[in-house]
Write a protein that holds these residues in place. Structure first.
Motif, PDB file in Angstrom:
ATOM      1  N   GLY A  17      44.868  35.008  42.397  1.00  0.00           N
ATOM      2  CA  GLY A  17      43.968  35.941  41.968  1.00  0.00           C
ATOM      3  C   GLY A  17      44.895  37.322  42.508  1.00  0.00           C
ATOM      4  N   VAL A  18      44.396  37.216  44.037  1.00  0.00           N
ATOM      5  CA  VAL A  18      44.756  38.467  45.079  1.00  0.00           C
ATOM      6  C   VAL A  18      46.272  38.726  44.914  1.00  0.00           C
ATOM      7  CG1 VAL A  18      44.634  39.133  47.349  1.00  0.00           C
ATOM      8  CG2 VAL A  18      42.875  38.119  45.378  1.00  0.00           C
ATOM      9  N   VAL A  19      46.754  37.838  45.741  1.00  0.00           N
ATOM     10  CA  VAL A  19      48.443  37.509  45.907  1.00  0.00           C
ATOM     11  C   VAL A  19      49.498  36.925  45.169  1.00  0.00           C
ATOM     12  CG1 VAL A  19      48.202  38.265  48.431  1.00  0.00           C
ATOM     13  CG2 VAL A  19      48.516  35.455  48.023  1.00  0.00           C
ATOM     14  N   GLY A  20      49.266  35.894  44.032  1.00  0.00           N
ATOM     15  CA  GLY A  20      49.952  35.396  42.886  1.00  0.00           C
ATOM     16  C   GLY A  20      50.685  34.047  43.416  1.00  0.00           C
ATOM     17  N   PHE A  21      51.004  33.752  43.025  1.00  0.00           N
ATOM     18  CA  PHE A  21      51.409  31.767  42.943  1.00  0.00           C
ATOM     19  C   PHE A  21      52.721  31.766  44.783  1.00  0.00           C
ATOM     20  CE2 PHE A  21      49.753  31.714  38.945  1.00  0.00           C
ATOM     21  CZ  PHE A  21      48.597  30.760  39.526  1.00  0.00           C
ATOM     22  N   SER A  22      52.497  30.806  45.080  1.00  0.00           N
ATOM     23  CA  SER A  22      53.397  30.807  45.784  1.00  0.00           C
ATOM     24  C   SER A  22      54.302  30.587  45.254  1.00  0.00           C
ATOM     25  CB  SER A  22      53.078  29.856  46.936  1.00  0.00           C
ATOM     26  OG  SER A  22      52.996  28.126  46.703  1.00  0.00           O
ATOM     27  N   THR A  44      57.250  31.055  31.195  1.00  0.00           N
ATOM     28  CA  THR A  44      56.002  31.329  30.725  1.00  0.00           C
ATOM     29  C   THR A  44      55.135  31.073  30.746  1.00  0.00           C
ATOM     30  OG1 THR A  44      55.982  30.023  28.261  1.00  0.00           O
ATOM     31  CG2 THR A  44      57.005  32.369  28.678  1.00  0.00           C
ATOM     32  N   ALA A  45      54.751  29.867  31.688  1.00  0.00           N
ATOM     33  CA  ALA A  45      54.036  28.895  31.912  1.00  0.00           C
ATOM     34  C   ALA A  45      52.972  29.886  33.686  1.00  0.00           C
ATOM     35  CB  ALA A  45      53.957  27.989  32.234  1.00  0.00           C
ATOM     36  N   PRO A  46      54.168  30.026  34.680  1.00  0.00           N
ATOM     37  CA  PRO A  46      53.484  30.895  35.693  1.00  0.00           C
ATOM     38  C   PRO A  46      52.522  31.994  35.141  1.00  0.00           C
ATOM     39  CG  PRO A  46      55.143  29.890  36.079  1.00  0.00           C
ATOM     40  CD  PRO A  46      55.461  30.223  35.217  1.00  0.00           C
ATOM     41  N   ALA A  47      52.828  32.564  33.871  1.00  0.00           N
ATOM     42  CA  ALA A  47      52.238  34.320  33.690  1.00  0.00           C
ATOM     43  C   ALA A  47      51.196  33.889  32.800  1.00  0.00           C
ATOM     44  CB  ALA A  47      53.392  35.045  32.769  1.00  0.00           C
ATOM     45  N   VAL A  48      51.280  32.552  31.910  1.00  0.00           N
ATOM     46  CA  VAL A  48      49.982  32.354  31.290  1.00  0.00           C
ATOM     47  C   VAL A  48      48.651  31.901  32.444  1.00  0.00           C
ATOM     48  CG1 VAL A  48      48.952  29.796  29.883  1.00  0.00           C
ATOM     49  CG2 VAL A  48      50.985  31.500  29.263  1.00  0.00           C
ATOM     50  N   ALA A  49      49.381  30.971  33.338  1.00  0.00           N
ATOM     51  CA  ALA A  49      47.965  30.866  34.619  1.00  0.00           C
ATOM     52  C   ALA A  49      48.043  31.832  35.465  1.00  0.00           C
ATOM     53  CB  ALA A  49      49.011  29.787  35.602  1.00  0.00           C
ATOM     54  N   SER A  50      48.542  32.884  35.240  1.00  0.00           N
ATOM     55  CA  SER A  50      47.875  34.333  36.086  1.00  0.00           C
ATOM     56  C   SER A  50      47.021  34.541  34.634  1.00  0.00           C
ATOM     57  CB  SER A  50      49.149  35.039  36.808  1.00  0.00           C
ATOM     58  OG  SER A  50      49.716  34.528  37.653  1.00  0.00           O
ATOM     59  N   GLY A  51      47.189  34.941  33.952  1.00  0.00           N
ATOM     60  CA  GLY A  51      46.624  35.384  33.019  1.00  0.00           C
ATOM     61  C   GLY A  51      45.526  34.983  33.082  1.00  0.00           C
ATOM     62  N   LEU A  52      44.918  33.240  33.518  1.00  0.00           N
ATOM     63  CA  LEU A  52      44.151  32.710  32.932  1.00  0.00           C
ATOM     64  C   LEU A  52      43.143  32.703  34.131  1.00  0.00           C
ATOM     65  CD1 LEU A  52      45.332  29.479  30.622  1.00  0.00           C
ATOM     66  CD2 LEU A  52      43.778  31.015  30.084  1.00  0.00           C
ATOM     67  N   LEU A  53      43.693  32.835  35.322  1.00  0.00           N
ATOM     68  CA  LEU A  53      43.419  33.422  36.904  1.00  0.00           C
ATOM     69  C   LEU A  53      42.320  34.830  35.874  1.00  0.00           C
ATOM     70  CD1 LEU A  53      45.506  32.262  39.565  1.00  0.00           C
ATOM     71  CD2 LEU A  53      42.837  30.846  39.322  1.00  0.00           C
ATOM     72  N   ALA A  54      43.642  35.623  35.890  1.00  0.00           N
ATOM     73  CA  ALA A  54      42.025  37.065  35.969  1.00  0.00           C
ATOM     74  C   ALA A  54      41.147  36.987  34.865  1.00  0.00           C
ATOM     75  CB  ALA A  54      43.393  37.646  35.511  1.00  0.00           C
ATOM     76  N   LEU A  55      41.007  36.133  33.888  1.00  0.00           N
ATOM     77  CA  LEU A  55      40.126  35.798  33.021  1.00  0.00           C
ATOM     78  C   LEU A  55      38.830  35.278  33.266  1.00  0.00           C
ATOM     79  CD1 LEU A  55      42.077  35.227  29.141  1.00  0.00           C
ATOM     80  CD2 LEU A  55      40.780  36.920  29.737  1.00  0.00           C
ATOM     81  N   GLY A  56      39.158  34.051  33.815  1.00  0.00           N
ATOM     82  CA  GLY A  56      38.212  33.736  34.895  1.00  0.00           C
ATOM     83  C   GLY A  56      37.316  34.336  36.250  1.00  0.00           C
ATOM     84  N   GLY A  57      37.842  36.321  36.372  1.00  0.00           N
ATOM     85  CA  GLY A  57      37.035  36.282  37.110  1.00  0.00           C
ATOM     86  C   GLY A  57      38.259  36.516  38.526  1.00  0.00           C
ATOM     87  N   PHE A  58      39.326  36.062  38.703  1.00  0.00           N
ATOM     88  CA  PHE A  58      40.037  35.876  40.252  1.00  0.00           C
ATOM     89  C   PHE A  58      41.274  37.035  40.012  1.00  0.00           C
ATOM     90  CE2 PHE A  58      38.278  31.676  39.926  1.00  0.00           C
ATOM     91  CZ  PHE A  58      37.736  31.235  40.889  1.00  0.00           C
ATOM     92  N   THR A  59      41.452  38.200  40.459  1.00  0.00           N
ATOM     93  CA  THR A  59      42.134  39.469  39.646  1.00  0.00           C
ATOM     94  C   THR A  59      42.683  39.599  41.686  1.00  0.00           C
ATOM     95  OG1 THR A  59      39.663  41.162  40.917  1.00  0.00           O
ATOM     96  CG2 THR A  59      40.017  40.440  38.352  1.00  0.00           C
ATOM     97  N   VAL A  60      43.170  40.558  40.962  1.00  0.00           N
ATOM     98  CA  VAL A  60      44.290  41.620  42.186  1.00  0.00           C
ATOM     99  C   VAL A  60      43.542  41.416  43.631  1.00  0.00           C
ATOM    100  CG1 VAL A  60      46.373  41.316  41.743  1.00  0.00           C
ATOM    101  CG2 VAL A  60      44.890  43.066  41.519  1.00  0.00           C
ATOM    102  N   GLY A 108      39.738  41.222  44.139  1.00  0.00           N
ATOM    103  CA  GLY A 108      39.031  40.356  44.715  1.00  0.00           C
ATOM    104  C   GLY A 108      38.001  39.258  42.822  1.00  0.00           C
ATOM    105  N   VAL A 109      37.269  38.992  43.326  1.00  0.00           N
ATOM    106  CA  VAL A 109      36.455  38.748  42.212  1.00  0.00           C
ATOM    107  C   VAL A 109      35.942  39.377  41.202  1.00  0.00           C
ATOM    108  CG1 VAL A 109      34.333  37.667  41.874  1.00  0.00           C
ATOM    109  CG2 VAL A 109      35.944  36.007  44.229  1.00  0.00           C
ATOM    110  N   LYS A 110      35.517  39.471  40.335  1.00  0.00           N
ATOM    111  CA  LYS A 110      35.110  40.217  39.684  1.00  0.00           C
ATOM    112  C   LYS A 110      33.748  39.986  39.265  1.00  0.00           C
ATOM    113  CE  LYS A 110      35.988  41.923  35.087  1.00  0.00           C
ATOM    114  NZ  LYS A 110      36.874  42.029  33.666  1.00  0.00           N
ATOM    115  N   LEU A 111      33.095  41.036  39.236  1.00  0.00           N
ATOM    116  CA  LEU A 111      31.587  40.962  38.848  1.00  0.00           C
ATOM    117  C   LEU A 111      31.588  40.615  37.441  1.00  0.00           C
ATOM    118  CD1 LEU A 111      28.884  42.007  40.259  1.00  0.00           C
ATOM    119  CD2 LEU A 111      29.210  43.772  39.284  1.00  0.00           C
ATOM    120  N   GLY A 112      30.344  39.913  37.649  1.00  0.00           N
ATOM    121  CA  GLY A 112      30.162  39.838  36.076  1.00  0.00           C
ATOM    122  C   GLY A 112      30.913  38.676  35.901  1.00  0.00           C
ATOM    123  N   SER A 113      31.607  37.632  36.279  1.00  0.00           N
ATOM    124  CA  SER A 113      32.932  36.915  36.288  1.00  0.00           C
ATOM    125  C   SER A 113      32.385  35.335  36.028  1.00  0.00           C
ATOM    126  CB  SER A 113      34.447  37.024  36.157  1.00  0.00           C
ATOM    127  OG  SER A 113      34.508  36.653  37.939  1.00  0.00           O
TER     128      SER A 113
END
Length: 141
Positions: free
Chosen positions: A96-101, A48-64, A66-71
């Motif tokens: 955030g855009v392409v995922g982790f290697s 689950t760690a990679p999914a949690v890390a991806s979720g934290l990136l998205a919460l921080g504003g790094f989305t698929v 690009g950077v989320k406005l207001g984040s």
């Protein structure tokens, strides 16, 4: 000289490895429930760690997209980078855009599993029954 030191060192590895494996087997036999809890939580963390890390990136504003406005990411970009980013920010944006290697996913999984393993061992060690088998007590239902 270096070769002879290497040979001497390698002679000591076998007995130490055998001793470590023996200690590990003894621990498992003495603490079967604790070992099961540690193994289970470690595997869950590794998966689950990679999914949690991806979720934290998205919460921080790094989305698929690009950077989320207001984040937080948008704030950091505006405050420190402007339109041209570099370094860690760019790495986070790319993740955030392409995922982790595969390598990054492996590192995140290993780190999550290692930290969880040590924490679980520490937590379960402080809650042992104190009986001869020194293993976890099962909750009474």
């Amino acid at each position: 000289k270096a070769a002879s030191e290497g040979i001497e060192y390698s002679k000591n590895v076998g007995p130490k490895l055998k001793s470590s494996v023996s200690d590990g087997v003894s621990y498992v036999k003495e603490h079967p429930r604790r070992t099961a809890v540690i193994a289970t939580t470690t595997i869950v963390a590794a998966v689950t760690a990679p999914a949690v890390a991806s979720g934290l990136l998205a919460l921080g504003g790094f989305t698929v997209v690009g950077v989320k406005l207001g984040s937080l990411a948008a704030f950091l970009q505006g405050a420190f980078y402007g339109g041209y980013t570099c370094g860690v920010f760019s790495l986070l944006q790319s993740a955030g855009v392409v995922g982790f290697s595969k390598c990054t996913t492996l590192i995140i999984s290993t780190t999550g599993a290692t930290v969880t393993s040590y924490l679980t061992k520490w937590i379960t060690g402080t809650r042992s029954s104190g009986k001869n088998n020194n293993d976890l007590e099962l909750p009474k239902i």
